[in-house]
Design a protein around this motif. Structure first.
Motif, mmCIF file in Angstrom:
data_model
loop_
_atom_site.group_PDB
_atom_site.id
_atom_site.type_symbol
_atom_site.label_atom_id
_atom_site.label_comp_id
_atom_site.label_asym_id
_atom_site.label_seq_id
_atom_site.Cartn_x
_atom_site.Cartn_y
_atom_site.Cartn_z
ATOM 1 N N ALA A 23 0.839 -1.206 0.000
ATOM 2 C CA ALA A 23 0.000 0.000 0.000
ATOM 3 C C ALA A 23 0.873 1.255 0.000
ATOM 4 O O ALA A 23 0.589 2.213 -0.724
ATOM 5 C CB ALA A 23 -0.919 0.004 1.219
ATOM 6 N N GLU A 24 1.943 1.252 0.788
ATOM 7 C CA GLU A 24 2.868 2.397 0.808
ATOM 8 C C GLU A 24 3.447 2.640 -0.580
ATOM 9 O O GLU A 24 3.462 3.776 -1.071
ATOM 10 C CB GLU A 24 3.996 2.146 1.804
ATOM 11 C CG GLU A 24 5.043 3.248 1.807
ATOM 12 C CD GLU A 24 6.389 2.796 2.305
ATOM 13 O OE1 GLU A 24 7.173 3.672 2.707
ATOM 14 O OE2 GLU A 24 6.695 1.594 2.263
ATOM 15 N N LYS A 25 3.924 1.599 -1.219
ATOM 16 C CA LYS A 25 4.512 1.731 -2.559
ATOM 17 C C LYS A 25 3.492 2.259 -3.552
ATOM 18 O O LYS A 25 3.814 3.086 -4.410
ATOM 19 C CB LYS A 25 5.071 0.389 -3.030
ATOM 20 C CG LYS A 25 6.339 -0.006 -2.317
ATOM 21 C CD LYS A 25 6.849 -1.333 -2.830
ATOM 22 C CE LYS A 25 8.134 -1.733 -2.124
ATOM 23 N NZ LYS A 25 8.659 -3.008 -2.621
ATOM 24 N N GLN A 26 2.254 1.789 -3.449
ATOM 25 C CA GLN A 26 1.200 2.245 -4.358
ATOM 26 C C GLN A 26 0.917 3.730 -4.152
ATOM 27 O O GLN A 26 0.860 4.501 -5.109
ATOM 28 C CB GLN A 26 -0.066 1.426 -4.134
ATOM 29 C CG GLN A 26 -1.200 1.803 -5.053
ATOM 30 C CD GLN A 26 -2.442 0.967 -4.797
ATOM 31 O OE1 GLN A 26 -2.657 0.475 -3.683
ATOM 32 N NE2 GLN A 26 -3.248 0.786 -5.821
ATOM 33 N N ILE A 27 0.743 4.144 -2.906
ATOM 34 C CA ILE A 27 0.435 5.550 -2.603
ATOM 35 C C ILE A 27 1.576 6.461 -3.032
ATOM 36 O O ILE A 27 1.348 7.557 -3.538
ATOM 37 C CB ILE A 27 0.102 5.720 -1.107
ATOM 38 C CG1 ILE A 27 -1.223 5.021 -0.784
ATOM 39 C CG2 ILE A 27 0.034 7.193 -0.719
ATOM 40 C CD1 ILE A 27 -1.524 4.892 0.702
ATOM 41 N N LYS A 28 2.823 6.013 -2.872
ATOM 42 C CA LYS A 28 3.971 6.833 -3.271
ATOM 43 C C LYS A 28 3.934 7.171 -4.764
ATOM 44 O O LYS A 28 4.443 8.209 -5.170
ATOM 45 C CB LYS A 28 5.286 6.126 -2.932
ATOM 46 C CG LYS A 28 5.649 6.232 -1.476
ATOM 47 C CD LYS A 28 7.008 5.622 -1.215
ATOM 48 C CE LYS A 28 7.417 5.910 0.215
ATOM 49 N NZ LYS A 28 8.797 5.522 0.481
ATOM 50 N N LYS A 29 3.327 6.311 -5.560
ATOM 51 C CA LYS A 29 3.247 6.534 -7.008
ATOM 52 C C LYS A 29 2.093 7.446 -7.401
ATOM 53 O O LYS A 29 2.005 7.872 -8.544
ATOM 54 C CB LYS A 29 3.097 5.196 -7.736
ATOM 55 C CG LYS A 29 4.308 4.312 -7.620
ATOM 56 C CD LYS A 29 4.049 2.984 -8.295
ATOM 57 C CE LYS A 29 5.193 2.024 -8.075
ATOM 58 N NZ LYS A 29 4.913 0.699 -8.654
ATOM 59 N N TRP A 30 1.185 7.705 -6.474
ATOM 60 C CA TRP A 30 0.002 8.497 -6.781
ATOM 61 C C TRP A 30 0.343 9.956 -7.015
ATOM 62 O O TRP A 30 1.309 10.490 -6.474
ATOM 63 C CB TRP A 30 -0.998 8.423 -5.640
ATOM 64 C CG TRP A 30 -1.732 7.121 -5.534
ATOM 65 C CD1 TRP A 30 -1.592 6.012 -6.317
ATOM 66 C CD2 TRP A 30 -2.726 6.792 -4.566
ATOM 67 N NE1 TRP A 30 -2.445 5.021 -5.898
ATOM 68 C CE2 TRP A 30 -3.142 5.472 -4.823
ATOM 69 C CE3 TRP A 30 -3.296 7.490 -3.512
ATOM 70 C CZ2 TRP A 30 -4.116 4.839 -4.066
ATOM 71 C CZ3 TRP A 30 -4.262 6.860 -2.743
ATOM 72 C CH2 TRP A 30 -4.665 5.554 -3.025
ATOM 73 N N SER A 31 -0.529 10.611 -7.772
ATOM 74 C CA SER A 31 -0.414 12.053 -7.987
ATOM 75 C C SER A 31 -0.755 12.795 -6.698
ATOM 76 O O SER A 31 -1.372 12.232 -5.776
ATOM 77 C CB SER A 31 -1.388 12.500 -9.086
ATOM 78 O OG SER A 31 -2.730 12.342 -8.624
#
Length: 97
Positions: A64-72
């Protein structure tokens, strides 16, 4: 059962920092007291906790952390503001015609 936290900090320069920890209170103190002198937040103090969520599996929390880090920025702000209905549209890629 251990709890893991994915969190977003609002930094003094207006940026966001996303991290994962098993001790949210201690980790926030670490950020505020520049425990990691070369860390992202050490030059962007003070920071403020903008969002967090809990997990019981570290592998899921890290994903989840990795996914959120990629978000705009816009998508992170929708999450922070609990505007969950906006998340699907913010996930769609925009193409120029």
């Amino acid at each position: 059962m251990k709890t893991y936290y994915v969190y977003i900090l609002s930094c003094s320069d207006g940026s966001y920092y996303t991290g994962v920890t098993s001790n949210l209170t201690q980790r926030l103190e670490d950020h505020q007291h520049r425990k990691h002198l070369n860390g992202y937040t050490s030059s962007r103090l003070p920071v403020e906790l903008a969002y967090y969520c809990t997990f019981t599996e570290i592998t899921i929390a890290i994903a989840a952390e990795k996914q959120i880090k990629k978000w705009s920025r816009a998508k992170k702000e929708a999450l922070i503001n609990e505007a969950y209905e906006l998340l699907p549209n913010l996930a769609k890629k925009k193409f120029k015609k």
